[in-house]
Scaffold this motif. Structure first.
Motif, mmCIF file in Angstrom:
data_model
loop_
_atom_site.group_PDB
_atom_site.id
_atom_site.type_symbol
_atom_site.label_atom_id
_atom_site.label_comp_id
_atom_site.label_asym_id
_atom_site.label_seq_id
_atom_site.Cartn_x
_atom_site.Cartn_y
_atom_site.Cartn_z
ATOM 1 N N ALA A 65 -0.050 0.767 -7.823
ATOM 2 C CA ALA A 65 -1.277 1.487 -7.458
ATOM 3 C C ALA A 65 -2.257 1.699 -8.610
ATOM 4 C CB ALA A 65 -0.925 2.814 -6.804
ATOM 5 N N PRO A 66 -1.814 2.134 -9.806
ATOM 6 C CA PRO A 66 -2.805 2.340 -10.871
ATOM 7 C C PRO A 66 -3.507 1.043 -11.282
ATOM 8 C CG PRO A 66 -0.593 2.973 -11.624
ATOM 9 C CD PRO A 66 -0.481 2.530 -10.211
ATOM 10 N N TYR A 67 -2.771 -0.047 -11.264
ATOM 11 C CA TYR A 67 -3.348 -1.336 -11.658
ATOM 12 C C TYR A 67 -4.267 -1.876 -10.569
ATOM 13 C CZ TYR A 67 0.456 -0.731 -14.910
ATOM 14 O OH TYR A 67 1.308 -0.202 -15.846
ATOM 15 N N VAL A 68 -3.902 -1.641 -9.321
ATOM 16 C CA VAL A 68 -4.752 -2.051 -8.201
ATOM 17 C C VAL A 68 -6.059 -1.267 -8.228
ATOM 18 C CG1 VAL A 68 -4.929 -2.074 -5.680
ATOM 19 C CG2 VAL A 68 -2.817 -2.825 -6.790
ATOM 20 N N GLU A 69 -5.972 0.021 -8.574
ATOM 21 C CA GLU A 69 -7.176 0.844 -8.667
ATOM 22 C C GLU A 69 -8.085 0.355 -9.794
ATOM 23 O OE1 GLU A 69 -10.094 3.605 -8.041
ATOM 24 O OE2 GLU A 69 -8.482 2.953 -6.727
ATOM 25 N N GLN A 70 -7.499 0.015 -10.939
ATOM 26 C CA GLN A 70 -8.298 -0.533 -12.044
ATOM 27 C C GLN A 70 -8.985 -1.826 -11.611
ATOM 28 O OE1 GLN A 70 -5.143 -0.750 -15.041
ATOM 29 N NE2 GLN A 70 -6.423 0.509 -16.376
ATOM 30 N N ALA A 71 -8.259 -2.661 -10.880
ATOM 31 C CA ALA A 71 -8.824 -3.928 -10.418
ATOM 32 C C ALA A 71 -9.953 -3.690 -9.416
ATOM 33 C CB ALA A 71 -7.734 -4.792 -9.794
ATOM 34 N N ARG A 72 -9.799 -2.673 -8.563
ATOM 35 C CA ARG A 72 -10.841 -2.363 -7.591
ATOM 36 C C ARG A 72 -12.120 -1.921 -8.300
ATOM 37 N NH1 ARG A 72 -13.405 1.530 -5.711
ATOM 38 N NH2 ARG A 72 -12.181 3.112 -6.774
#
Length: 92
Positions: A65-72
């Motif tokens: 989740a934290p990495y997906v949020e950064q990517a978003r």
């Protein structure tokens, strides 16, 4: 009768254009690579890549989740920059 294949030349990317967004896996890779190299600085790139890939493969959605949020956030930034950049291009 065989014909020789004709390859089209690909247009080069505009150096003034925005860079493509970074993916969630890339953010994860950068974070884990730093940790792995602190623990064993003699680790080669292939070993680091293999280790990080295995960790990513077993990581659940909450861990990603934290990495997906950064990517978003990165993707949104890219969309804004590309829209602004396209407005500056001369019309065809």
């Amino acid at each position: 009768m065989s014909r020789a294949r004709v390859w089209k030349k690909r247009a080069l990317a505009d150096p003034d254009g925005p860079q493509l967004p970074v993916t969630a896996y890339h953010f994860f890779f950068l974070a884990k690579r730093t940790e792995l190299l602190k623990g064993s600085p003699s680790m080669d790139f292939v070993s680091v890549g293999t280790t990080v890939h295995r960790e990513w493969a077993v990581l659940n959605a909450a861990g990603r989740a934290p990495y997906v949020e950064q990517a978003r956030v990165e993707r949104d930034r890219y969309r804004q920059e590309i829209a602004q950049w396209r407005r500056t291009l001369p019309s065809r």
